[in-house]
Design a protein around this motif. Structure first.
Motif, PDB file in Angstrom:
ATOM      1  N   GLU A 126       0.807  -1.220   0.000  1.00 30.37           N
ATOM      2  CA  GLU A 126       0.000   0.000   0.000  1.00 30.37           C
ATOM      3  C   GLU A 126       0.843   1.274   0.000  1.00 30.37           C
ATOM      4  O   GLU A 126       0.488   2.259  -0.634  1.00 30.37           O
ATOM      5  N   HIS A 127       1.975   1.250   0.695  1.00 24.91           N
ATOM      6  CA  HIS A 127       2.738   2.484   0.880  1.00 24.91           C
ATOM      7  C   HIS A 127       4.002   2.587   0.036  1.00 24.91           C
ATOM      8  O   HIS A 127       4.548   3.678  -0.114  1.00 24.91           O
TER       9      HIS A 127
ATOM     10  N   VAL B  74       9.309   2.196   2.554  1.00 23.02           N
ATOM     11  CA  VAL B  74       8.722   1.588   3.743  1.00 23.02           C
ATOM     12  C   VAL B  74       9.832   1.016   4.619  1.00 23.02           C
ATOM     13  O   VAL B  74      10.663   0.236   4.155  1.00 23.02           O
TER      14      VAL B  74
END
Length: 162
Positions: A51-52, A58
């Motif tokens: 998602e990030h 991350v």
């Protein structure tokens, strides 16, 4: 008339929180060809990385923040996911001293399988619902999650303004 139709609005809204709590614990493990409980917990980390990673690097610290957990807990979860072969560590392109997390091919395969499993679980659980109700719940769940993300973003913006 179903039992849900007979609940008051307050009773129905009060039941939402406990219902969400039960979802992850039960539904996904009871469908054909379930994801193992261990891999189910690993998908929490993998999903956050997926998602990030498209808009930021991350790190374990970010995973801890996103999970709302202690950094040592997040570190153990990440280490376990790496040992299972689903994540790899890489050098940051922005700061060579920092280590970032990336999905391995096995991690991508697990997430593909997990997404199919989630869909199968939804189809199985709602099999006796009307198509309208199935799609309406899906639409409202996605809207709810989008609203949660927007709320988090507003909170971050507000903190940055102070």
């Amino acid at each position: 008339m179903t039992a849900d139709d007979q609940r008051t609005a307050a009773d129905l809204l009060d039941a939402v929180g406990p219902a969400f709590g039960k979802l992850r614990r039960t539904a996904l493990l009871e469908v054909d060809n379930p994801i193992s409980a261990k891999d189910l917990s690993r998908t929490l980390v993998l999903n956050l990385v997926l998602e990030h990673s498209s808009h930021s690097e991350v790190t374990v610290g970010m995973i801890a923040e996103l999970l709302g957990s202690d950094p040592s807990v997040a570190s153990r979860m990440v280490s376990d996911t790496i040992k299972a072969g689903y994540l790899t560590r890489a050098a940051s392109q922005q700061d060579g001293r920092r280590t970032i997390l990336q999905l391995s091919d096995s991690g991508r395969d697990l997430m593909t399988r997990f997404r199919k499993h989630q869909r199968d679980a939804y189809d199985y659980i709602t099999a006796d619902w009307s198509e309208h109700d199935r799609l309406e719940l899906a639409r409202l769940l996605v809207r709810y999650v989008d609203s949660v993300a927007a709320l988090k973003e507003r909170s971050r913006t507000k903190e940055g303004d102070q």
